[in-house]
Every structure is written in C-alpha cells, then in structure tokens.
Design an enzyme around this catalytic site. Structure first.
Site, PDB file in Angstrom:
ATOM      1  N   LEU A 132       0.815  -1.218   0.000  1.00 33.83           N
ATOM      2  CA  LEU A 132       0.000   0.000   0.000  1.00 33.83           C
ATOM      3  C   LEU A 132       0.847   1.266   0.000  1.00 33.83           C
ATOM      4  O   LEU A 132       1.929   1.309   0.577  1.00 33.83           O
ATOM      5  CB  LEU A 132      -0.907   0.003   1.242  1.00 33.83           C
ATOM      6  CG  LEU A 132      -1.807  -1.227   1.380  1.00 33.83           C
ATOM      7  CD1 LEU A 132      -2.652  -1.100   2.657  1.00 33.83           C
ATOM      8  CD2 LEU A 132      -2.706  -1.417   0.174  1.00 33.83           C
ATOM      9  N   HIS A 133       0.351   2.287  -0.683  1.00 34.66           N
ATOM     10  CA  HIS A 133       0.996   3.595  -0.691  1.00 34.66           C
ATOM     11  C   HIS A 133      -0.090   4.653  -0.512  1.00 34.66           C
ATOM     12  O   HIS A 133      -1.283   4.312  -0.395  1.00 34.66           O
ATOM     13  CB  HIS A 133       1.794   3.802  -1.987  1.00 34.66           C
ATOM     14  CG  HIS A 133       1.012   3.486  -3.231  1.00 34.66           C
ATOM     15  ND1 HIS A 133      -0.007   4.273  -3.683  1.00 34.66           N
ATOM     16  CD2 HIS A 133       1.097   2.440  -4.089  1.00 34.66           C
ATOM     17  CE1 HIS A 133      -0.517   3.748  -4.780  1.00 34.66           C
ATOM     18  NE2 HIS A 133       0.121   2.624  -5.049  1.00 34.66           N
ATOM     19  N   GLY A 151      -1.602   6.478  -2.485  1.00 35.58           N
ATOM     20  CA  GLY A 151      -2.702   6.366  -3.457  1.00 35.58           C
ATOM     21  C   GLY A 151      -3.814   5.466  -2.906  1.00 35.58           C
ATOM     22  O   GLY A 151      -5.002   5.813  -2.946  1.00 35.58           O
ATOM     23  N   HIS A 152      -3.425   4.291  -2.368  1.00 38.86           N
ATOM     24  CA  HIS A 152      -4.423   3.396  -1.763  1.00 38.86           C
ATOM     25  C   HIS A 152      -5.106   4.084  -0.582  1.00 38.86           C
ATOM     26  O   HIS A 152      -6.316   3.972  -0.387  1.00 38.86           O
ATOM     27  CB  HIS A 152      -3.759   2.118  -1.229  1.00 38.86           C
ATOM     28  CG  HIS A 152      -3.184   1.226  -2.286  1.00 38.86           C
ATOM     29  ND1 HIS A 152      -1.835   1.058  -2.443  1.00 38.86           N
ATOM     30  CD2 HIS A 152      -3.777   0.467  -3.229  1.00 38.86           C
ATOM     31  CE1 HIS A 152      -1.622   0.212  -3.432  1.00 38.86           C
ATOM     32  NE2 HIS A 152      -2.776  -0.162  -3.938  1.00 38.86           N
ATOM     33  N   GLN A 177      -4.451 -12.411 -12.869  1.00 39.87           N
ATOM     34  CA  GLN A 177      -4.324 -11.196 -13.688  1.00 39.87           C
ATOM     35  C   GLN A 177      -2.880 -10.929 -14.125  1.00 39.87           C
ATOM     36  O   GLN A 177      -2.598  -9.909 -14.730  1.00 39.87           O
ATOM     37  CB  GLN A 177      -4.911  -9.985 -12.976  1.00 39.87           C
ATOM     38  CG  GLN A 177      -4.150  -9.491 -11.759  1.00 39.87           C
ATOM     39  CD  GLN A 177      -4.928  -8.425 -11.011  1.00 39.87           C
ATOM     40  OE1 GLN A 177      -5.907  -8.701 -10.321  1.00 39.87           O
ATOM     41  NE2 GLN A 177      -4.507  -7.178 -11.136  1.00 39.87           N
ATOM     42  N   GLN A 194      -7.821   6.043 -10.428  1.00 39.31           N
ATOM     43  CA  GLN A 194      -7.867   6.371 -11.862  1.00 39.31           C
ATOM     44  C   GLN A 194      -6.602   5.941 -12.608  1.00 39.31           C
ATOM     45  O   GLN A 194      -6.621   5.774 -13.820  1.00 39.31           O
ATOM     46  CB  GLN A 194      -8.079   7.877 -12.035  1.00 39.31           C
ATOM     47  CG  GLN A 194      -8.346   8.237 -13.496  1.00 39.31           C
ATOM     48  CD  GLN A 194      -8.260   9.709 -13.772  1.00 39.31           C
ATOM     49  OE1 GLN A 194      -8.845  10.489 -13.029  1.00 39.31           O
ATOM     50  NE2 GLN A 194      -7.546  10.091 -14.809  1.00 39.31           N
ATOM     51  N   ASP A 219      -5.224   3.172 -12.927  1.00 42.33           N
ATOM     52  CA  ASP A 219      -5.519   1.985 -13.727  1.00 42.33           C
ATOM     53  C   ASP A 219      -6.761   2.272 -14.559  1.00 42.33           C
ATOM     54  O   ASP A 219      -7.865   1.776 -14.272  1.00 42.33           O
ATOM     55  CB  ASP A 219      -5.735   0.782 -12.794  1.00 42.33           C
ATOM     56  CG  ASP A 219      -4.480   0.498 -11.990  1.00 42.33           C
ATOM     57  OD1 ASP A 219      -3.436   0.230 -12.605  1.00 42.33           O
ATOM     58  OD2 ASP A 219      -4.533   0.578 -10.756  1.00 42.33           O
ATOM     59  N   SER A 245       2.500   0.658  -6.596  1.00 40.20           N
ATOM     60  CA  SER A 245       3.292  -0.299  -5.806  1.00 40.20           C
ATOM     61  C   SER A 245       4.543  -0.697  -6.577  1.00 40.20           C
ATOM     62  O   SER A 245       5.553  -1.081  -5.996  1.00 40.20           O
ATOM     63  CB  SER A 245       2.463  -1.554  -5.518  1.00 40.20           C
ATOM     64  OG  SER A 245       1.260  -1.185  -4.900  1.00 40.20           O
TER      65      SER A 245
END
Ligand code: PAF
Length: 284
Positions: free
Chosen positions: A24-25, A27-28, A52, A136, A138, A174
């Site tokens: 996690l960073h 952004g998460h 994936q 966003q 992704d 990540s």
C-alpha cells in the site's frame, strides 16, 4: 466474512470497499479516506491475484509487506481487512470476461482484464459493498469494472478516485519500488510518462482555445515524441479510448472532452508503468 457483512446489513450500515493487492501507498490510502467519507464502514482486501498476471510478468516478485500494510490500515481505522490466502479452489474454471472493448491495453495483456474482472466479481460477491473504490491510474481497469457492474447489475456504485502523484509527477504505484530510490536513473526516467501526458493535455488545451480539435492520431504522436526523448523508457503503447466502453478511437477520431481517456504504458528497466489522463480533465 459473510457473518461480519451480515451484521453490518442488520444495522443498515453502508460498506465502502477498497480492493488492493497490498504494498500500500498514499494512493491506496486516498481511496480508503474517500471510502471513509462516504460510508459507515470501510473494508479493504489484500490479495495478489495470480489470474491477472501474464506469463513473464512480476507475480513472483510482487512486493508483499503484509505487516506494514496492516499497520497502515490500522492507522486509518479500517473496520475489516480481508486477506484470503487464495480465492481459487482446485480445478477453478469459471472466469468473467468483459467483451467488446478492444482497447490497446486489453490487447497488449490478453488475460489481464479477465483475471481482474473475475477476482473483482468474486470480491464483490463476498464483501457485498455499497460503494467500491478504484484509482484512476488503472484507467482501463476502471472502465472495465464500471462496465461489468453496469452490465451484470451488481448492486453497488463504483467510485473512481483521481491519481495521486509524487512531487515530480510520477503516478504512485506499488511497482515504483522496483525503480530504485529517488535520484536513481530509472526512478528519474519514469517521470517521462507524466511529462508525455502533460504535453498531450497542453496540446488539447491549446487546440481548444483556438477552436480546433485534435485527433487520436495527433495526440498519440505528441505523447510518443516526448517518451522518445528518454533513452531508458521503452514505449509499449499510447491509447486514446472511449471512457464508456474502453474501445480505441480510430486514428482520425476526435479526442473529446470528458469522454476520451489518453493512456500510456512504458517499460523503464524491468518495470512496466502505466498512467493516463482524461481529455479536458473533469474526471469520472
Ligand atoms: O488494482 C488492483 O490493485 C487490482 O487490479 C485489483 C483491483 C485489486 C484486483 O486484483
């Protein structure tokens, strides 16, 4: 998990869900904070989803700092962290495919979005969120999941949260840890993705101010030229896609405000990076 969720339903509590693959960073954490604002409870899942990752991709070396992740989520007062060891039983053979969006990203990683759609629908069925939060960065993933939810009648709302960036503009991811520390050659080179997209943004703004349009082909050329200036970056694709369906615009198709997404993928060293912007930029 079902029992925990059932208790929330009995109290009529709204559940905001943030699916992650860990590492996690900020952004998460911005997704977690958005979920906190809009729901009574926040659930996060951490699961590095094997389906994936394509052959030769970084599944085996994907960072898994679970203790650190749990500590970060504790600080955010997340209510439930779901960390399944697997979600696929022996002989698993059921997959979800979102068809009809021949995006460049989709074609460059044929099974990736099938894996994402499959794991996200499993997680939606297990967690039964009121709202689900995605970053966003992704971009095609966001389009794919929104379509899946719409077309399969999942009873939830998908919320897309703007990309968080480092101070030099690199989109948080990540995978950035693979680039080395700030100042190292690959970390410096990675900034080219954002710079190329900024050039595209400015070109659109300029055209708009002059009452002109800009085609998908023209936009791609601008982005490509900027990436070509960075010797450590190998451009994988530039795409101009319809935000509703993910379908690629024809080269002479006009980039339209708030309905076209320009995305980019490039390899810097061994690290595959992606980024995007929405033309005219009012977001989802
Ligand atoms: O964006 C991600 O981290 C993953 O693709 C997701 C949505 C958690 C599915 O594995």
């Amino acid at each position: 998990m079902r029992e925990v969720r059932h208790q929330a339903s009995l109290k009529d509590q709204r559940v905001g869900f943030v699916p992650t693959m860990g590492a996690l960073h900020e952004g998460h954490l911005s997704l977690v904070r958005q979920a906190r604002k809009e729901n009574d409870l926040v659930y996060v899942s951490i699961f590095v989803n094997p389906t994936q990752f394509g052959e030769g991709e970084d599944f085996d070396r994907y960072p898994k700092p679970l203790e650190r992740d749990l500590e970060l989520l504790r600080k955010e007062k997340v209510d439930v962290v779901f960390t399944p060891s697997t979600l696929y039983g022996p002989g698993h053979g059921t997959y979800v495919t979102v068809e009809g969006s021949p995006s460049v990203e989709g074609s460059s990683r044929p099974d990736h979005f099938k894996g994402v759609a499959t794991v996200v629908s499993k997680l939606f069925n297990i967690i039964q969120p009121t709202n689900a939060y995605f970053g966003q960065k992704d971009g095609i993933q966001c389009i794919t999941i929104k379509r899946m939810v719409r077309e399969m009648d999942f009873p939830l709302t998908v919320r897309i949260v703007p990309t968080l960036r480092e101070s030099d503009g690199l989109a948080m991811s990540s995978r950035n840890t693979f680039l080395g520390p700030q100042g190292s050659p690959e970390r410096e080179a990675a900034v080219i993705l954002n710079e190329a997209l900024l050039a595209g943004r400015w070109a659109f703004k300029d055209a708009e101010e002059q009452g002109k349009t800009i085609t998908a082909g023209g936009m791609k050329k601008i982005v490509e030229l900027v990436v070509a200036m960075e010797p450590l970056a190998e451009l994988l694709y530039v795409s101009a896609a319809c935000m509703d369906t993910g379908a690629e615009l024809p080269e002479d198709g006009v980039c339209r405000k708030e309905t076209t997404m320009i995305s980019i993928a490039a390899r810097v060293g061994q690290t595959r990076l992606i980024d995007n912007f929405i033309v005219g930029d009012e977001g989802w």
